[in-house]
Write a protein that holds these residues in place. Structure first.
Motif, PDB file in Angstrom:
ATOM      1  N   SER A  16       0.855  -1.176   0.000  1.00 40.27           N
ATOM      2  CA  SER A  16       0.000   0.000   0.000  1.00 40.27           C
ATOM      3  C   SER A  16       0.894   1.229   0.000  1.00 40.27           C
ATOM      4  N   TYR A  17       0.362   2.382   0.362  1.00 42.37           N
ATOM      5  CA  TYR A  17       1.139   3.619   0.412  1.00 42.37           C
ATOM      6  C   TYR A  17       0.868   4.302   1.743  1.00 42.37           C
ATOM      7  N   ASP A  18       1.944   4.926   2.297  1.00 47.32           N
ATOM      8  CA  ASP A  18       1.771   5.630   3.555  1.00 47.32           C
ATOM      9  C   ASP A  18       1.304   7.059   3.302  1.00 47.32           C
ATOM     10  N   ALA A  19       1.218   7.868   4.372  1.00 43.21           N
ATOM     11  CA  ALA A  19       0.711   9.234   4.251  1.00 43.21           C
ATOM     12  C   ALA A  19       1.599  10.107   3.371  1.00 43.21           C
ATOM     13  N   SER A  20       2.879   9.719   3.205  1.00 39.09           N
ATOM     14  CA  SER A  20       3.800  10.493   2.360  1.00 39.09           C
ATOM     15  C   SER A  20       3.791  10.027   0.914  1.00 39.09           C
ATOM     16  N   ASN A  22       4.707   6.959   0.001  1.00 39.88           N
ATOM     17  CA  ASN A  22       5.742   5.957  -0.204  1.00 39.88           C
ATOM     18  C   ASN A  22       5.149   4.546  -0.053  1.00 39.88           C
ATOM     19  N   VAL A  24       4.448   0.861   1.191  1.00 38.32           N
ATOM     20  CA  VAL A  24       4.552   0.271   2.511  1.00 38.32           C
ATOM     21  C   VAL A  24       3.884  -1.105   2.467  1.00 38.32           C
ATOM     22  N   ILE A  26       1.697  -4.000   4.125  1.00 32.72           N
ATOM     23  CA  ILE A  26       0.685  -4.229   5.155  1.00 32.72           C
ATOM     24  C   ILE A  26       0.911  -5.630   5.728  1.00 32.72           C
ATOM     25  N   GLY A  41      -5.144   8.622   4.509  1.00 32.01           N
ATOM     26  CA  GLY A  41      -3.928   8.973   5.237  1.00 32.01           C
ATOM     27  C   GLY A  41      -3.431   7.915   6.184  1.00 32.01           C
ATOM     28  N   ALA A  42      -4.072   6.749   6.216  1.00 29.37           N
ATOM     29  CA  ALA A  42      -3.631   5.670   7.102  1.00 29.37           C
ATOM     30  C   ALA A  42      -3.705   4.355   6.341  1.00 29.37           C
ATOM     31  N   PRO A  43      -2.725   3.477   6.557  1.00 23.39           N
ATOM     32  CA  PRO A  43      -2.737   2.197   5.846  1.00 23.39           C
ATOM     33  C   PRO A  43      -3.863   1.299   6.354  1.00 23.39           C
TER      34      PRO A  43
END
Length: 205
Positions: A16-20, A22, A24, A26, A41-43
């Protein structure tokens, strides 16, 4: 990017993608868990599936041993019962009642009806009334009717001990009448249409 160029991971992980923004990974959940969104904004994360609303068990009443007959306004047991043991105090019990009755009234009186109530143990949880709708003509005649009844009730026993639900019935006026549950094959029945049923379903909270 080919699969060979991707970094090694753990079997079952999801990218997935983080808040920035990038990438990530799970973490892998447990067997039976579902992937749940945590909002923007949250995984997301693997969590246990919600248990609410599930039918946990279904129990049905057995056949009535005999026809219920009443000429009284006093409630008496019909012979329709069902016992169920909830698995949690938060569970609700959905009751489905279906059946029929036969009623006879001589020509001298009119205006009768059938009253029924559902009990959990000795506690009344519902009361129902059904009027016969006998003719109100000046020249009254003996009259018989057959009716069906269907009721849906939702009860909260708040217990994990066995609870028994039962139906009671009586006529609901002082006029002369005879009530029989269920509908008999003849006026002096040795057999009857025994399809009066009470079903109890445990619904998970």
């Amino acid at each position: 990017v080919t699969l060979a160029k991707m970094a090694p991971g753990t079997d079952g992980n999801i990218i997935s993608y983080d808040a920035s923004g990038n990438p990530v990974a799970i973490a892998t959940g447990s067997d039976g868990q579902v992937l749940t969104s945590a909002g923007a904004g949250a995984p997301p994360a693997f969590e246990a599936a919600a248990a609410g609303g599930k039918v946990l068990q279904v129990v049905q009443s057995g056949d009535m041993g005999a026809i219920f007959v009443s000429t009284s306004q006093t409630y008496a047991d019909v012979g329709i019962t069902v016992a169920i043991t909830p698995s949690a105090t938060s569970s609700k019990i959905l009751l489905l009642l279906s059946g029929n009755f036969w009623a006879y009234q001589p020509g001298a009186d009119y205006g009768n009806g059938l009253k029924m109530k559902m009990l959990r143990g000795s506690t009344q949880i519902n009361e129902m009334n059904s009027y016969f709708d006998f003719p109100l003509a000046a020249a009254r005649h003996a009259f018989a009717v057959t009716r069906v009844f269907n009721t849906v009730l939702l009860d909260s026993p708040s217990s994990t001990s066995a609870v028994t639900y039962k139906l009671q019935a009586a006529k609901n006026s002082s006029y002369t009448a005879t009530i029989k549950i269920p509908y008999p094959v003849s006026s002096t029945p040795t057999q009857f249409y025994n399809h009066c049923r009470l079903v109890a379903m445990e619904i998970g909270a």
